[in-house]
Design a protein around this motif. Structure first.
Motif, PDB file in Angstrom:
ATOM      1  N   VAL A   1      30.349  44.646  49.329  1.00 13.30           N
ATOM      2  CA  VAL A   1      31.602  43.988  48.931  1.00 13.30           C
ATOM      3  C   VAL A   1      31.633  43.960  47.405  1.00 13.30           C
ATOM      4  O   VAL A   1      30.701  43.461  46.761  1.00 13.30           O
ATOM      5  CB  VAL A   1      31.690  42.572  49.519  1.00 13.30           C
ATOM      6  N   VAL A   2      32.701  44.533  46.841  1.00 12.43           N
ATOM      7  CA  VAL A   2      32.776  44.631  45.373  1.00 12.43           C
ATOM      8  C   VAL A   2      33.660  43.532  44.769  1.00 12.43           C
ATOM      9  O   VAL A   2      33.586  43.272  43.560  1.00 12.43           O
ATOM     10  CB  VAL A   2      33.262  46.035  44.937  1.00 12.43           C
ATOM     11  N   ALA A   3      34.500  42.910  45.590  1.00  8.00           N
ATOM     12  CA  ALA A   3      35.273  41.736  45.118  1.00  8.00           C
ATOM     13  C   ALA A   3      35.696  40.940  46.339  1.00  8.00           C
ATOM     14  O   ALA A   3      35.911  41.505  47.416  1.00  8.00           O
ATOM     15  CB  ALA A   3      36.508  42.173  44.333  1.00  8.00           C
ATOM     16  N   SER A   4      35.796  39.612  46.171  1.00 10.74           N
ATOM     17  CA  SER A   4      36.214  38.765  47.297  1.00 10.74           C
ATOM     18  C   SER A   4      37.003  37.579  46.779  1.00 10.74           C
ATOM     19  O   SER A   4      36.791  37.123  45.649  1.00 10.74           O
ATOM     20  CB  SER A   4      34.981  38.263  48.062  1.00 10.74           C
TER      21      SER A   4
ATOM     22  N   LEU B   1      44.523  40.400  45.384  1.00  8.19           N
ATOM     23  CA  LEU B   1      43.676  41.232  46.236  1.00  8.19           C
ATOM     24  C   LEU B   1      43.985  42.718  46.052  1.00  8.19           C
ATOM     25  O   LEU B   1      43.082  43.557  46.050  1.00  8.19           O
ATOM     26  CB  LEU B   1      43.851  40.808  47.707  1.00  8.19           C
ATOM     27  N   SER B   2      45.272  43.045  45.873  1.00  7.37           N
ATOM     28  CA  SER B   2      45.639  44.453  45.650  1.00  7.37           C
ATOM     29  C   SER B   2      45.045  44.931  44.319  1.00  7.37           C
ATOM     30  O   SER B   2      44.539  46.061  44.227  1.00  7.37           O
ATOM     31  CB  SER B   2      47.161  44.625  45.615  1.00  7.37           C
ATOM     32  N   ASP B   3      45.109  44.073  43.308  1.00  6.37           N
ATOM     33  CA  ASP B   3      44.510  44.446  42.022  1.00  6.37           C
ATOM     34  C   ASP B   3      43.008  44.685  42.169  1.00  6.37           C
ATOM     35  O   ASP B   3      42.454  45.614  41.590  1.00  6.37           O
ATOM     36  CB  ASP B   3      44.752  43.356  40.969  1.00  6.37           C
ATOM     37  N   TYR B   4      42.354  43.818  42.953  1.00  6.49           N
ATOM     38  CA  TYR B   4      40.910  43.999  43.145  1.00  6.49           C
ATOM     39  C   TYR B   4      40.611  45.362  43.778  1.00  6.49           C
ATOM     40  O   TYR B   4      39.673  46.044  43.386  1.00  6.49           O
ATOM     41  CB  TYR B   4      40.328  42.904  44.042  1.00  6.49           C
ATOM     42  N   VAL B   5      41.411  45.738  44.791  1.00  8.00           N
ATOM     43  CA  VAL B   5      41.168  47.026  45.460  1.00  8.00           C
ATOM     44  C   VAL B   5      41.216  48.145  44.422  1.00  8.00           C
ATOM     45  O   VAL B   5      40.341  49.022  44.392  1.00  8.00           O
ATOM     46  CB  VAL B   5      42.218  47.264  46.578  1.00  8.00           C
ATOM     47  N   ARG B   6      42.202  48.097  43.538  1.00 11.76           N
ATOM     48  CA  ARG B   6      42.357  49.181  42.545  1.00 11.76           C
ATOM     49  C   ARG B   6      41.258  49.096  41.474  1.00 11.76           C
ATOM     50  O   ARG B   6      40.595  50.074  41.170  1.00 11.76           O
ATOM     51  CB  ARG B   6      43.720  49.072  41.862  1.00 11.76           C
ATOM     52  N   GLU B   7      41.069  47.879  40.926  1.00 14.25           N
ATOM     53  CA  GLU B   7      40.140  47.745  39.792  1.00 14.25           C
ATOM     54  C   GLU B   7      38.692  48.047  40.176  1.00 14.25           C
ATOM     55  O   GLU B   7      37.909  48.507  39.356  1.00 14.25           O
ATOM     56  CB  GLU B   7      40.190  46.315  39.232  1.00 14.25           C
ATOM     57  N   TYR B   8      38.368  47.736  41.433  1.00 22.94           N
ATOM     58  CA  TYR B   8      36.971  47.908  41.860  1.00 22.94           C
ATOM     59  C   TYR B   8      36.783  49.167  42.702  1.00 22.94           C
ATOM     60  O   TYR B   8      35.756  49.362  43.311  1.00 22.94           O
ATOM     61  CB  TYR B   8      36.496  46.649  42.613  1.00 22.94           C
ATOM     62  N   ASN B   9      37.847  49.983  42.722  1.00 19.58           N
ATOM     63  CA  ASN B   9      37.762  51.276  43.397  1.00 19.58           C
ATOM     64  C   ASN B   9      37.247  51.134  44.831  1.00 19.58           C
ATOM     65  O   ASN B   9      36.286  51.794  45.238  1.00 19.58           O
ATOM     66  CB  ASN B   9      36.834  52.181  42.557  1.00 19.58           C
TER      67      ASN B   9
ATOM     68  N   ARG C   1      32.778  50.689  49.812  1.00 20.80           N
ATOM     69  CA  ARG C   1      33.050  49.596  48.870  1.00 20.80           C
ATOM     70  C   ARG C   1      34.239  48.806  49.423  1.00 20.80           C
ATOM     71  O   ARG C   1      35.301  49.374  49.692  1.00 20.80           O
ATOM     72  CB  ARG C   1      33.412  50.161  47.488  1.00 20.80           C
ATOM     73  N   LEU C   2      34.047  47.494  49.592  1.00 19.48           N
ATOM     74  CA  LEU C   2      35.091  46.689  50.243  1.00 19.48           C
ATOM     75  C   LEU C   2      35.557  45.536  49.364  1.00 19.48           C
ATOM     76  O   LEU C   2      34.779  44.980  48.573  1.00 19.48           O
ATOM     77  CB  LEU C   2      34.551  46.049  51.527  1.00 19.48           C
ATOM     78  N   VAL C   3      36.826  45.162  49.555  1.00 19.27           N
ATOM     79  CA  VAL C   3      37.317  43.866  49.068  1.00 19.27           C
ATOM     80  C   VAL C   3      37.464  42.983  50.304  1.00 19.27           C
ATOM     81  O   VAL C   3      38.007  43.428  51.321  1.00 19.27           O
ATOM     82  CB  VAL C   3      38.670  44.023  48.332  1.00 19.27           C
ATOM     83  N   VAL C   4      36.950  41.759  50.231  1.00 21.56           N
ATOM     84  CA  VAL C   4      36.999  40.864  51.402  1.00 21.56           C
ATOM     85  C   VAL C   4      37.781  39.597  51.076  1.00 21.56           C
ATOM     86  O   VAL C   4      37.629  39.009  50.006  1.00 21.56           O
ATOM     87  CB  VAL C   4      35.570  40.512  51.890  1.00 21.56           C
ATOM     88  N   GLU C   5      38.605  39.202  52.037  1.00 23.26           N
ATOM     89  CA  GLU C   5      39.386  37.961  51.931  1.00 23.26           C
ATOM     90  C   GLU C   5      38.860  36.968  52.970  1.00 23.26           C
ATOM     91  O   GLU C   5      38.573  37.349  54.111  1.00 23.26           O
ATOM     92  CB  GLU C   5      40.874  38.293  52.173  1.00 23.26           C
TER      93      GLU C   5
END
Ligand code: SF4
Length: 437
Positions: free
Chosen positions: A311-314, A358-366, A285-289
């Motif tokens: 990708v779980v959030a971008s 982006l840090s919040d996304y990493v945590r919220e979307y595990n 599961r990734l967050v992408v910028e």
């Protein structure tokens, strides 16, 4: 789900692309819009060229003879059809340097080749250039070029940068004054119609309902497995709301249908639909910028699909507004909410704000990892990305990755290089997961 044959380069046929039903609906909306644009001037309508971030679609649609045109959408659609490379070269022959944003060069190349849209229809010349400036300086230079080319009038809305991360009452009042004194009078002049604030309220109410559905779709990625891909798939999900359709009945229908599809997948415990078919196993599961590459979009997506990466959030899915952080267009405060919308565009947010988001996304979307796709010719995204990478890694403890490509210039998508880097990155994530187990 439906399938279609795709043969973009005239070579052997690629395997069938798998599509969600809502994508078919969206395709029809886009085709219809390009057809209306082609007939615009003969039917007495006017074309308003404007940009995606900070777009004032509801305000434009208050005037029923105005039709919006989005140059970035034309550029990326041309890239997906493998046509942008030649357009970029054309613009470089005219003297635009290699460093210029390739959306601009694709647009200039397109207009020099007769201003044919990606759908193969002719685009009308602009009757107004509505420059909603939300933090990217390129927008100003781009419309200077179009003003010279077409000798069209410009309406400018200047959005103050969120330098210290806050929007003050004075900033909001400054925006509302510009809307009243600059933007609305120019729209009235172009259309020959009077502005009706009650019509704006109606359109904003529709936007709001569609925005609720979009947020439900984006937040569905908190499920495991995620039923959507919030980068590649989200490109389609944000299309109508970030472009010519926000505030329309069509957009409202599209988002209701999309939400229902995604909710069905959540209930069935299914992963996202990708062009290669449904993703059977979610491994990462990734967050992408950063924006995606458009010239090899399917190949790029496949590199993730083959590794079971979702990708779980971008940040790219927020380029036209941070709806998932609570913003909604507000019929009770129509002009103020248009101002707030512009303040919240991703390119108008400072570096600390981007790192926090982006840090919040990493945590919220595990998420298991954080990846940056750094775009060579987009300084608005790329400036500060190495700092973002370090900060997000430190704050969340996930492993960061960094790849480089470009938006619509095929010369800067090095397939083997990107694949190599992604494979090493996924190996690292895999080892880390094994170590944690
Ligand atoms: S935000 Fe990036 S891609 Fe968009 S116009 Fe600015 S430089 Fe180009």
């Amino acid at each position: 789900m439906s399938t279609q044959r795709q043969n973009p380069a005239g070579g052997p046929e690629a395997p069938p692309v798998q599509k969600e039903q809502s994508m078919v609906l969206q395709k029809e909306m886009i085709a219809d819009h390009y057809a209306r644009l082609e007939r615009a001037h003969e039917e007495g309508n006017k074309a308003v060229y404007t940009f995606v971030p900070g777009n004032l679609n509801e305000l434009v649609l208050c005037f029923d003879n105005l039709l919006p045109v989005h140059p970035e959408i034309n550029a990326l659609q041309n890239a997906m059809r493998k046509r942008s490379g030649q357009m970029v070269l054309e613009a470089e022959k005219l003297g635009h340097s290699e460093d210029v944003c390739t959306y601009v060069k694709a647009d200039i190349g397109m207009l020099r080749a007769g201003n044919m849209s990606p759908a193969g229809t002719r685009l009308p010349d602009p009757d107004l250039l509505l420059l909603s400036y939300t933090g990217c300086f390129t927008f100003m230079k781009w419309f200077e070029l179009l003003r010279e080319e077409y000798n069209a009038p410009v309406a400018m809305l200047h959005t103050p940068y969120q330098g210290d991360g806050h929007v003050s009452d004075a900033m909001r009042a400054y925006m509302v004054r510009q809307l009243k004194e600059e933007v609305i009078p120019k729209l009235e002049q172009t259309s020959g119609q009077k502005f009706d604030i009650d019509r704006l309220r109606e359109l904003l109410a529709r936007s709001r309902r569609a925005e609720d559905d979009l947020v439900a779709v984006l937040e569905s990625a908190r499920n495991t497995p995620s039923p959507i891909d919030a980068y590649f798939g989200a490109v389609y999900y944000i299309g109508p709301i970030f472009s010519a359709f926000r505030g329309t009945e069509g957009a409202e229908r599209y988002y209701a249908a999309l939400r229902a599809e995604v909710e069905q997948r959540v209930a069935a415990g299914q992963g996202p639909i990708t062009p290669e078919g449904p993703l059977e196993e979610e491994r990462f599961r990734l967050v992408v910028e950063g924006p995606p590459n458009w010239t090899s979009f399917r190949e790029f997506w496949k590199m993730f699909h083959d590794e079971g990466a979702v990708v779980v959030a971008s940040s790219y899915a927020k380029v036209g507004g941070l709806y998932d952080r609570g913003f909604r267009h507000d019929p009770d405060n129509p002009l103020e909410s248009l101002a707030d919308y512009c303040f919240g565009c991703y390119t108008n947010i400072n570096l600390p704000g981007r790192v926090a988001l982006l840090s919040d996304y990493v945590r919220e979307y595990n998420a298991d990892g954080f990846l940056i796709n750094s775009i060579k010719s987009c300084n608005s995204f790329s400036a500060g990305q190495l700092l973002i990478l370090r900060e997000v890694e430190q704050r969340t403890g996930v492993t960061g990755g960094f790849i480089e490509s470009d938006l619509v210039d095929p010369r800067y998508f090095s397939s083997a290089n990107i694949k190599n880097r992604l494979e090493s990155y996924f190996q690292m994530l895999s080892q880390k997961k094994r170590g944690a187990a």
